[in-house]
Design an enzyme around this catalytic site. Structure first.
Site, PDB file in Angstrom:
ATOM      1  N   ASN A  23      -2.670  -0.222  -4.988  1.00 43.07           N
ATOM      2  CA  ASN A  23      -3.567  -1.778  -5.647  1.00 43.07           C
ATOM      3  C   ASN A  23      -4.361  -0.644  -5.899  1.00 43.07           C
ATOM      4  OD1 ASN A  23      -5.617  -3.560  -6.042  1.00 43.07           O
ATOM      5  ND2 ASN A  23      -6.408  -4.335  -4.211  1.00 43.07           N
ATOM      6  N   TRP A  24      -4.476  -0.663  -7.052  1.00 42.90           N
ATOM      7  CA  TRP A  24      -4.969   0.839  -8.038  1.00 42.90           C
ATOM      8  C   TRP A  24      -6.307   0.809  -8.124  1.00 42.90           C
ATOM      9  CZ3 TRP A  24      -1.083   3.173 -11.812  1.00 42.90           C
ATOM     10  CH2 TRP A  24       0.161   4.714 -10.918  1.00 42.90           C
ATOM     11  N   LYS A  25      -6.625  -0.413  -8.063  1.00 40.04           N
ATOM     12  CA  LYS A  25      -8.096  -0.633  -8.264  1.00 40.04           C
ATOM     13  C   LYS A  25      -9.213   0.006  -9.618  1.00 40.04           C
ATOM     14  CE  LYS A  25      -8.913  -1.320  -3.115  1.00 40.04           C
ATOM     15  NZ  LYS A  25      -9.919  -1.779  -2.773  1.00 40.04           N
ATOM     16  N   HIS A  85      -8.480 -10.805  -3.872  1.00 35.01           N
ATOM     17  CA  HIS A  85      -8.777  -9.745  -3.327  1.00 35.01           C
ATOM     18  C   HIS A  85     -10.319  -9.893  -2.778  1.00 35.01           C
ATOM     19  CE1 HIS A  85      -9.788  -5.442  -2.309  1.00 35.01           C
ATOM     20  NE2 HIS A  85      -7.582  -5.441  -2.556  1.00 35.01           N
ATOM     21  N   GLU A 107      -5.542  -9.140   5.153  1.00 30.45           N
ATOM     22  CA  GLU A 107      -5.885  -7.451   4.579  1.00 30.45           C
ATOM     23  C   GLU A 107      -7.780  -7.734   5.794  1.00 30.45           C
ATOM     24  OE1 GLU A 107      -5.131  -4.719   0.938  1.00 30.45           O
ATOM     25  OE2 GLU A 107      -6.467  -6.950   0.263  1.00 30.45           O
ATOM     26  N   GLY A 116     -10.005   0.018   3.571  1.00 28.21           N
ATOM     27  CA  GLY A 116     -11.024   1.218   2.625  1.00 28.21           C
ATOM     28  C   GLY A 116     -11.492   1.944   3.768  1.00 28.21           C
ATOM     29  N   SER A 139      -6.558   0.241   5.203  1.00 28.25           N
ATOM     30  CA  SER A 139      -6.000   1.445   5.208  1.00 28.25           C
ATOM     31  C   SER A 139      -4.645   2.128   5.837  1.00 28.25           C
ATOM     32  CB  SER A 139      -7.267   1.259   6.067  1.00 28.25           C
ATOM     33  OG  SER A 139      -8.395   1.259   6.100  1.00 28.25           O
ATOM     34  N   GLY A 174      -4.199   0.432  -0.904  1.00 23.33           N
ATOM     35  CA  GLY A 174      -5.064   0.972  -1.762  1.00 23.33           C
ATOM     36  C   GLY A 174      -5.090   2.236  -2.378  1.00 23.33           C
ATOM     37  N   GLY A 175      -6.513   2.787  -1.335  1.00 26.45           N
ATOM     38  CA  GLY A 175      -6.401   4.413  -1.243  1.00 26.45           C
ATOM     39  C   GLY A 175      -5.267   5.284  -1.570  1.00 26.45           C
TER      40      GLY A 175
HETATM   41  C1  PEP Z   1      -6.609  -2.484  -0.762  1.00 25.55           C
HETATM   42  O1  PEP Z   1      -7.798  -2.020  -1.497  1.00 25.55           O
HETATM   43  O2  PEP Z   1      -5.917  -3.687  -0.988  1.00 25.55           O
HETATM   44  C2  PEP Z   1      -6.231  -1.965   0.266  1.00 25.55           C
HETATM   45  C3  PEP Z   1      -5.566  -2.286   1.339  1.00 25.55           C
HETATM   46  O3  PEP Z   1      -7.365  -0.820   0.724  1.00 25.55           O
HETATM   47  P1  PEP Z   1      -6.876   0.240   1.529  1.00 25.55           P
HETATM   48  O4  PEP Z   1      -5.521   0.891   2.217  1.00 25.55           O
HETATM   49  O5  PEP Z   1      -7.075   1.515   0.710  1.00 25.55           O
HETATM   50  O6  PEP Z   1      -7.515  -0.306   3.067  1.00 25.55           O
END
Ligand code: PEP
Length: 265
Positions: free
Chosen positions: A12-14, A101, A174, A180, A221, A242-243
């Protein structure tokens, strides 16, 4: 319906990359992936911003990567300024859509009812929804995490009929407070929550439908160091990243770990 028990790795590149950066990162990941062996059983899915989809869509037929969007609207056409329909996403070669999300539930006040409508529209267009659920820190402190997740799953899906050859649906667990943060929850706790989600699905659908149509994945994370401990859990079918998905080495590192685990799943 895909139906295989492949591990799913979703990025997920947001709203983190512009179009040129998205295209460049996509090409780099694609290149690396083409050099990896034993990726057949894997599902690698990337969800860029809407604006980056048309250019990336052109590359999709030549890659091992599947394309997803980060959101969708629940109508196909009409006076809905700023919205994007499931059919428009299909025109961009998307097969998957993130729905509900926590960023959208938090900042855009998206409700369980809106999530439900989006899932219905997504399935009607034969796209796979990635339904994001998870408790906030406060809900967790109040001892309500199971209740919140069961409610989110039930309200998202109740009244939606599925048949055995339905499109695949993905539930992403999640925990909101972990996203994050750089600190994932314990993989055994994630496994427990996946069992809670599976039980919610069994309460809604026959076991055959649950087994064939649904995948349950963890997000929050994840990085290449810890991903294995999640993927080896019996009820965890993949990860939403995500990140770490913005960094080619990290994301490919996660895929490499998944390839190792896939053999034993
Ligand atoms: C997300 O935004 O769905 C996510 C899992 O982010 P991160 O991996 O950065 O926690």
């Amino acid at each position: 319906m895909t139906g295989t028990k492949s591990l799913l790795i979703l990025a997920n590149w947001k709203m983190q990359l512009n179009n040129a950066e998205s295209l460049a990162l996509f090409k780099e990941i694609d290149e690396e992936l083409k050099g990896l062996k034993n990726t057949e059983g894997m599902g690698v899915i990337i969800c860029p911003s809407f604006t980056a989809l048309p250019e990336i869509a052109k590359l999709i037929p030549e890659t091992k990567i599947k394309l997803g969007a980060q959101d969708v609207f629940w109508e196909q056409v009409g006076v809905y300024t700023g919205e994007v329909s499931p059919e428009m996403l299909k025109e961009c070669n998307c097969q998957y859509v993130l729905v509900g999300h926590s960023d959208r539930r938090t900042y855009l006040k998206e409700t369980d009812e809106m999530v439900h409508l989006k899932i219905k529209a997504t399935l009607a267009s034969l796209l796979s929804p990635v339904i994001c659920v998870g408790e906030t820190f406060k809900e967790r402190q109040l001892g309500r995490k199971d209740y919140v997740v069961i409610r989110q799953v039930t309200q998202a899906l109740s009244g939606i009929d599925l048949i055995l050859d339905s499109t695949q649906l993905i539930i992403a667990y999640e925990p909101v407070w972990v996203i994050g943060s750089g600190q994932a929850i314990d993989s055994e706790e994630a496994e427990y929550m996946h069992q809670v989600i599976k039980q919610s699905l069994i309460d809604l659908y026959p076991m055959k439908i649950v087994e064939n149509c649904f995948r349950i994945i963890y997000g929050g994370s994840i990085n290449s160091q810890i991903v294995k401990s999640f993927l080896v859990q019996p009820h965890i079918d993949g990860v939403l990243v995500g990140g770490a998905s913005l960094n080619k080495e990290e994301f490919i590192g996660i895929i490499k770990e998944a390839i190792k685990v896939q053999k034993f799943k």
